[in-house]
Design a protein around this motif. Structure first.
Motif, PDB file in Angstrom:
ATOM      1  N   THR A 119      27.983 -45.571  14.255  1.00 41.38           N
ATOM      2  CA  THR A 119      28.813 -46.314  15.208  1.00 41.38           C
ATOM      3  C   THR A 119      29.824 -45.370  15.832  1.00 41.38           C
ATOM      4  OG1 THR A 119      30.440 -46.891  13.523  1.00 41.38           O
ATOM      5  CG2 THR A 119      28.547 -48.385  13.785  1.00 41.38           C
ATOM      6  N   ASN A 120      30.443 -45.824  16.917  1.00 43.96           N
ATOM      7  CA  ASN A 120      31.470 -45.003  17.564  1.00 43.96           C
ATOM      8  C   ASN A 120      32.611 -44.696  16.606  1.00 43.96           C
ATOM      9  OD1 ASN A 120      30.006 -44.952  19.865  1.00 43.96           O
ATOM     10  ND2 ASN A 120      31.331 -46.312  21.056  1.00 43.96           N
ATOM     11  N   GLU A 121      32.940 -45.657  15.770  1.00 46.03           N
ATOM     12  CA  GLU A 121      34.019 -45.454  14.792  1.00 46.03           C
ATOM     13  C   GLU A 121      33.637 -44.370  13.789  1.00 46.03           C
ATOM     14  OE1 GLU A 121      36.627 -47.982  11.463  1.00 46.03           O
ATOM     15  OE2 GLU A 121      35.143 -48.999  12.718  1.00 46.03           O
ATOM     16  N   ALA A 122      32.370 -44.400  13.343  1.00 48.51           N
ATOM     17  CA  ALA A 122      31.898 -43.393  12.383  1.00 48.51           C
ATOM     18  C   ALA A 122      31.855 -42.014  13.026  1.00 48.51           C
ATOM     19  CB  ALA A 122      30.520 -43.785  11.857  1.00 48.51           C
ATOM     20  N   ILE A 123      31.457 -41.981  14.302  1.00 49.80           N
ATOM     21  CA  ILE A 123      31.411 -40.697  15.022  1.00 49.80           C
ATOM     22  C   ILE A 123      32.824 -40.144  15.171  1.00 49.80           C
ATOM     23  CG2 ILE A 123      30.839 -39.585  17.216  1.00 49.80           C
ATOM     24  CD1 ILE A 123      28.646 -41.754  17.542  1.00 49.80           C
ATOM     25  N   PHE A 124      33.768 -41.015  15.535  1.00 44.69           N
ATOM     26  CA  PHE A 124      35.164 -40.586  15.693  1.00 44.69           C
ATOM     27  C   PHE A 124      35.712 -40.039  14.367  1.00 44.69           C
ATOM     28  CE2 PHE A 124      39.722 -41.118  15.805  1.00 44.69           C
ATOM     29  CZ  PHE A 124      40.052 -40.629  17.069  1.00 44.69           C
ATOM     30  N   LYS A 125      35.381 -40.721  13.290  1.00 48.73           N
ATOM     31  CA  LYS A 125      35.849 -40.287  11.969  1.00 48.73           C
ATOM     32  C   LYS A 125      35.242 -38.929  11.598  1.00 48.73           C
ATOM     33  CE  LYS A 125      36.275 -41.910   7.196  1.00 48.73           C
ATOM     34  NZ  LYS A 125      35.934 -43.000   6.241  1.00 48.73           N
ATOM     35  N   TYR A 126      33.977 -38.748  11.947  1.00 52.09           N
ATOM     36  CA  TYR A 126      33.306 -37.478  11.638  1.00 52.09           C
ATOM     37  C   TYR A 126      33.940 -36.339  12.435  1.00 52.09           C
ATOM     38  CZ  TYR A 126      29.412 -34.637   9.960  1.00 52.09           C
ATOM     39  OH  TYR A 126      28.651 -33.700   9.306  1.00 52.09           O
ATOM     40  N   ALA A 127      34.217 -36.583  13.727  1.00 48.17           N
ATOM     41  CA  ALA A 127      34.846 -35.567  14.575  1.00 48.17           C
ATOM     42  C   ALA A 127      36.245 -35.233  14.084  1.00 48.17           C
ATOM     43  CB  ALA A 127      34.885 -36.037  16.024  1.00 48.17           C
ATOM     44  N   ALA A 128      36.927 -36.227  13.549  1.00 47.93           N
ATOM     45  CA  ALA A 128      38.271 -35.989  13.012  1.00 47.93           C
ATOM     46  C   ALA A 128      38.210 -35.039  11.824  1.00 47.93           C
ATOM     47  CB  ALA A 128      38.913 -37.316  12.612  1.00 47.93           C
ATOM     48  N   GLY A 129      37.148 -35.178  11.023  1.00 47.02           N
ATOM     49  CA  GLY A 129      36.967 -34.249   9.903  1.00 47.02           C
ATOM     50  C   GLY A 129      36.754 -32.822  10.376  1.00 47.02           C
ATOM     51  N   ILE A 130      35.977 -32.655  11.448  1.00 44.70           N
ATOM     52  CA  ILE A 130      35.767 -31.321  12.035  1.00 44.70           C
ATOM     53  C   ILE A 130      37.081 -30.776  12.585  1.00 44.70           C
ATOM     54  CG2 ILE A 130      34.581 -30.019  13.830  1.00 44.70           C
ATOM     55  CD1 ILE A 130      32.693 -30.877  11.690  1.00 44.70           C
ATOM     56  N   SER A 131      37.869 -31.654  13.220  1.00 49.46           N
ATOM     57  CA  SER A 131      39.153 -31.242  13.784  1.00 49.46           C
ATOM     58  C   SER A 131      40.077 -30.718  12.695  1.00 49.46           C
ATOM     59  CB  SER A 131      39.801 -32.432  14.511  1.00 49.46           C
ATOM     60  OG  SER A 131      41.050 -32.069  15.051  1.00 49.46           O
ATOM     61  N   GLY A 132      39.983 -31.306  11.513  1.00 54.56           N
ATOM     62  CA  GLY A 132      40.798 -30.842  10.385  1.00 54.56           C
ATOM     63  C   GLY A 132      40.465 -29.414   9.979  1.00 54.56           C
ATOM     64  N   ILE A 133      39.208 -29.022  10.193  1.00 54.37           N
ATOM     65  CA  ILE A 133      38.799 -27.642   9.877  1.00 54.37           C
ATOM     66  C   ILE A 133      39.532 -26.658  10.776  1.00 54.37           C
ATOM     67  CG2 ILE A 133      36.865 -26.009  10.017  1.00 54.37           C
ATOM     68  CD1 ILE A 133      35.038 -28.305   9.142  1.00 54.37           C
TER      69      ILE A 133
END
Length: 316
Positions: A243-257
């Motif tokens: 879902t868009n929410e799951a995609i956003f959450k995944y991208a946020a994890g990458i942003s943390g890197i």
């Protein structure tokens, strides 16, 4: 192995010397005068003398064949002493010519030993050269295979980071579409990364890219496919059911890197990135379309202020 071969050589030499000397002793006894009245020696008349000479020839050949250079030198010394003994003791002193056949045999033995030695030496050198050529050919083949493997690796992997490159990424994207018919692509572009290269040098920039690559791969694991698709760009393929929410959450994890500080040579570096996401089959009909649409969404994120995620829409 070499020590064992050396020991065998010395055993052959010692055995050859003993047999040769025994034969010489027997010959000297056969050469003594048979009568007490001072008659002429019977050297060369006894048929056993010929047999003994033949045995000495065999010993000479065996020494050269199986003990090589050491055996050849030993054979020359033995036959040389035997020649001098025959010449002085059996011919010059008694003023006799009956020992000429024995003298000729020892000289011929020396000639045979020389011929055999030089022939076997030449053969051995040829064998060594062939063996050397063989090993060189194997080494060249190994290098060619390694170069071939390296070229194959570089065809599908990034030279700097070792991550899959754009070619591998597109292959995986097409495979994901074909097998599942549903996937998401996230396009990542580091914001103002050229500034790091310009201000701190490409060595620092390359080191950051290598560390970010490792972190992204560890983050994605087996659940997603990550690749380096450009100089400072990464792509991620997510499986179906996102879902868009799951995609956003995944991208946020990458942003943390990227926001996590990295220490290189005592200096701390952080970067930010812009993200574009596109889904198949909602936003694209092919893998190429999906790639372009995710890239378009990433550019929209940059235009909207960078360091954020944008989803692809038909309106752009």
């Amino acid at each position: 192995m070499e020590k064992k071969k050396e020991n065998r050589t010395w055993i052959i030499i010692i055995a050859g010397i003993l047999v040769y000397l025994i034969c010489s002793l027997v010959q000297s006894k056969l050469a003594r005068p048979a009568s007490a009245g001072g008659g002429a020696p019977k050297t060369g008349n006894n048929p056993m003398a010929g047999v003994i000479s033949q045995i000495q020839v065999v010993v000479t050949v065996v020494l050269v064949l199986f003990a090589q250079k050491k055996g050849y030198i030993t054979a020359l010394i033995l036959n040389g002493f035997n020649t001098l003994f025959t010449l002085i003791v059996q011919m010059i002193i008694p003023h006799s010519t009956k020992a000429i056949p024995g003298l000729v045999v020892t000289l011929i033995s020396m000639g045979i030993a020389t011929v055999i030695y030089f022939y076997t030496s030449k053969t051995e050198r040829m064998n060594e050269e062939l063996e050397k050529s063989y090993h060189e050919a194997i080494e060249k083949n190994r290098i060619i295979e390694q170069q071939g493997e390296a070229m194959k690796f570089l065809a599908y992997n990034d030279k700097l980071t070792g991550m899959p490159n754009r070619e591998s990424f597109m292959n995986n994207l097409e495979k994901q579409i074909k097998e599942s018919g549903d996937c998401v692509m996230i396009y990542i572009d580091l914001d103002d990364f050229r500034r790091i290269n310009d201000n701190f040098g490409h060595v620092i920039g390359d080191e950051l890219l290598k560390q970010y690559s490792d972190k992204i791969q560890n983050y994605c694991g087996d659940k997603a496919y990550a690749a380096k698709i450009g100089g400072d760009e990464f792509g991620i393929v997510l499986g179906s059911g996102m879902t868009n929410e799951a995609i956003f959450k995944y991208a946020a994890g990458i942003s943390g890197i990227f926001s996590e500080p990295i220490n290189i040579g005592g200096n701390i570096y952080t970067v930010a990135a812009s993200y574009g996401a596109a889904s198949f089959p909602e936003n694209a009909m092919t893998a190429d379309d999906l790639f372009r649409n995710a890239e378009t969404a990433m550019f929209n994120a940059k235009e909207s202020g960078k360091n954020q995620l944008c989803f692809f829409t038909q309106q752009g």
